[in-house]
Design a protein around this motif. Structure first.
Motif, short mmCIF file in Angstrom:
data_model
loop_
_atom_site.label_atom_id
_atom_site.label_comp_id
_atom_site.label_asym_id
_atom_site.label_seq_id
_atom_site.Cartn_x
_atom_site.Cartn_y
_atom_site.Cartn_z
N VAL A 1 0.84 -1.21 0.00
CA VAL A 1 0.00 0.00 0.00
C VAL A 1 0.87 1.25 0.00
CG1 VAL A 1 -1.68 1.32 1.36
CG2 VAL A 1 -2.00 -1.14 1.02
N THR A 2 1.94 1.24 0.77
CA THR A 2 2.86 2.37 0.80
C THR A 2 3.47 2.59 -0.58
OG1 THR A 2 3.34 2.00 3.13
CG2 THR A 2 4.94 3.31 1.90
N ALA A 3 3.87 1.52 -1.22
CA ALA A 3 4.46 1.63 -2.57
C ALA A 3 3.42 2.08 -3.58
CB ALA A 3 5.06 0.29 -2.98
N LEU A 4 2.20 1.55 -3.50
CA LEU A 4 1.13 1.95 -4.42
C LEU A 4 0.85 3.45 -4.33
CD1 LEU A 4 -1.39 -1.01 -4.12
CD2 LEU A 4 -0.23 -0.26 -6.21
N ARG A 5 0.91 3.99 -3.15
CA ARG A 5 0.66 5.42 -2.96
C ARG A 5 1.69 6.29 -3.67
NH1 ARG A 5 -0.55 5.17 3.45
NH2 ARG A 5 -2.73 4.54 3.31
N GLN A 6 2.84 5.73 -3.94
CA GLN A 6 3.90 6.50 -4.60
C GLN A 6 3.81 6.47 -6.12
OE1 GLN A 6 7.85 5.92 -2.76
NE2 GLN A 6 6.77 4.72 -1.21
N LEU A 7 2.95 5.61 -6.64
CA LEU A 7 2.77 5.54 -8.09
C LEU A 7 1.89 6.68 -8.58
CD1 LEU A 7 2.02 1.74 -8.66
CD2 LEU A 7 4.18 2.93 -9.00
N PRO A 8 2.09 7.08 -9.84
CA PRO A 8 1.14 8.03 -10.43
C PRO A 8 -0.26 7.41 -10.45
CG PRO A 8 3.11 7.81 -11.79
CD PRO A 8 3.19 6.75 -10.73
N THR A 9 -1.27 8.23 -10.38
CA THR A 9 -2.66 7.76 -10.27
C THR A 9 -3.02 6.75 -11.35
OG1 THR A 9 -3.29 9.84 -9.25
CG2 THR A 9 -5.06 8.50 -10.15
N GLY A 10 -2.69 7.03 -12.60
CA GLY A 10 -3.04 6.12 -13.69
C GLY A 10 -2.46 4.73 -13.52
N GLN A 11 -1.20 4.66 -13.12
CA GLN A 11 -0.55 3.37 -12.92
C GLN A 11 -1.19 2.65 -11.72
OE1 GLN A 11 3.71 3.86 -12.63
NE2 GLN A 11 3.80 5.07 -14.51
N ARG A 12 -1.41 3.39 -10.66
CA ARG A 12 -2.01 2.79 -9.46
C ARG A 12 -3.39 2.23 -9.78
NH1 ARG A 12 -1.29 6.76 -6.10
NH2 ARG A 12 -3.26 7.78 -6.51
N GLU A 13 -4.22 2.99 -10.50
CA GLU A 13 -5.57 2.52 -10.84
C GLU A 13 -5.49 1.26 -11.69
OE1 GLU A 13 -8.11 6.68 -11.00
OE2 GLU A 13 -7.01 6.05 -12.78
N ALA A 14 -4.62 1.26 -12.68
CA ALA A 14 -4.50 0.09 -13.56
C ALA A 14 -4.07 -1.15 -12.77
CB ALA A 14 -3.50 0.38 -14.69
N ILE A 15 -3.09 -1.00 -11.90
CA ILE A 15 -2.60 -2.14 -11.12
C ILE A 15 -3.67 -2.66 -10.17
CG2 ILE A 15 -0.99 -2.76 -9.26
CD1 ILE A 15 1.16 -1.24 -10.86
N VAL A 16 -4.33 -1.77 -9.48
CA VAL A 16 -5.35 -2.20 -8.52
C VAL A 16 -6.50 -2.90 -9.24
CG1 VAL A 16 -7.11 -1.36 -6.91
CG2 VAL A 16 -4.76 -0.51 -6.74
N LEU A 17 -6.99 -2.30 -10.31
CA LEU A 17 -8.12 -2.92 -11.03
C LEU A 17 -7.73 -4.26 -11.66
CD1 LEU A 17 -9.62 0.26 -12.74
CD2 LEU A 17 -10.60 -1.03 -10.83
N HIS A 18 -6.54 -4.31 -12.23
CA HIS A 18 -6.13 -5.54 -12.93
C HIS A 18 -5.70 -6.64 -11.95
CE1 HIS A 18 -4.67 -7.99 -16.21
NE2 HIS A 18 -3.48 -8.07 -15.65
N HIS A 19 -4.86 -6.30 -10.99
CA HIS A 19 -4.29 -7.34 -10.13
C HIS A 19 -5.11 -7.62 -8.87
CE1 HIS A 19 -0.73 -8.06 -12.49
NE2 HIS A 19 -0.57 -6.76 -12.62
N LEU A 20 -5.69 -6.60 -8.27
CA LEU A 20 -6.45 -6.84 -7.05
C LEU A 20 -7.89 -7.22 -7.33
CD1 LEU A 20 -5.06 -4.04 -4.70
CD2 LEU A 20 -4.36 -6.42 -4.89
N LEU A 21 -8.47 -6.65 -8.38
CA LEU A 21 -9.86 -7.00 -8.72
C LEU A 21 -9.95 -8.04 -9.83
CD1 LEU A 21 -11.74 -3.58 -8.54
CD2 LEU A 21 -11.48 -5.35 -6.79
#
Length: 166
Positions: free
Chosen positions: A102-122
């Motif tokens: 979560v700490t690392a995800l917060r450091q990503l740009p919004t677009g990358q974070r959204e893509a990773i969360v939607l693709h890998h977590l959901l």
């Protein structure tokens, strides 16, 4: 008289009575003020119609009372469900890995974070992520690749060849 000032005069002349009535009914001043505020907001939205009623104050009182009753109903139903099912089981604190991610995800740009969360977590496919974010699929793939590389660097992990493909 302008509609806004007409409503303001109505509000000034009736608000104390309404809040007093609601407070007397439920015994909680904050709840009475909240219900009154919401009722007046609804009256304002429909003022061209409500102002033509024989007794606009009665309309506002009825709406405010219904708002209060609906809140009580929600609280009562929540209490009933709580009694029936008991408290939620205790949740363990997040693991070190979760906190680091979560700490690392917060450091990503919004677009990358959204893509990773939607693709890998959901577990959404790239096409669904693209649709949800309103971007082309290739943009999602690029964001995933960049995001994974940055995450790997941030959490100190090595990327495998397999994880670099979307």
């Amino acid at each position: 008289m302008v509609q806004g000032s007409d409503f303001e005069e109505f509000y000034q002349n009736t608000r104390h009575r309404l809040v007093t009535m609601l407070y007397a009914l439920n015994g909680n001043l904050a709840d009475a003020q909240d219900a009154a505020q919401e009722a007046y907001a609804r009256a304002w939205q429909r003022w061209s119609k409500v102002s033509g009623y024989d007794d606009p104050e009665a309309w506002v009182r009825t709406v405010a009372r219904r708002i209060q009753v609906n809140r009580w109903r929600k609280l009562r139903n929540g209490l009933t469900a709580y009694r029936r099912h008991g408290p939620q089981p205790a949740v363990d604190p997040p693991s070190e890995n979760t906190t680091a991610l979560v700490t690392a995800l917060r450091q990503l740009p919004t677009g990358q974070r959204e893509a990773i969360v939607l693709h890998h977590l959901l577990d959404l496919p790239v096409a669904a992520v693209a649709t949800q974010l309103g971007v082309p699929a290739n943009t999602v793939k690029a964001r995933l690749a960049r995001g994974r590389r940055t995450l790997a660097h941030l959490v100190g992990a090595e990327l495998t060849e397999e994880s670099t493909h979307a």
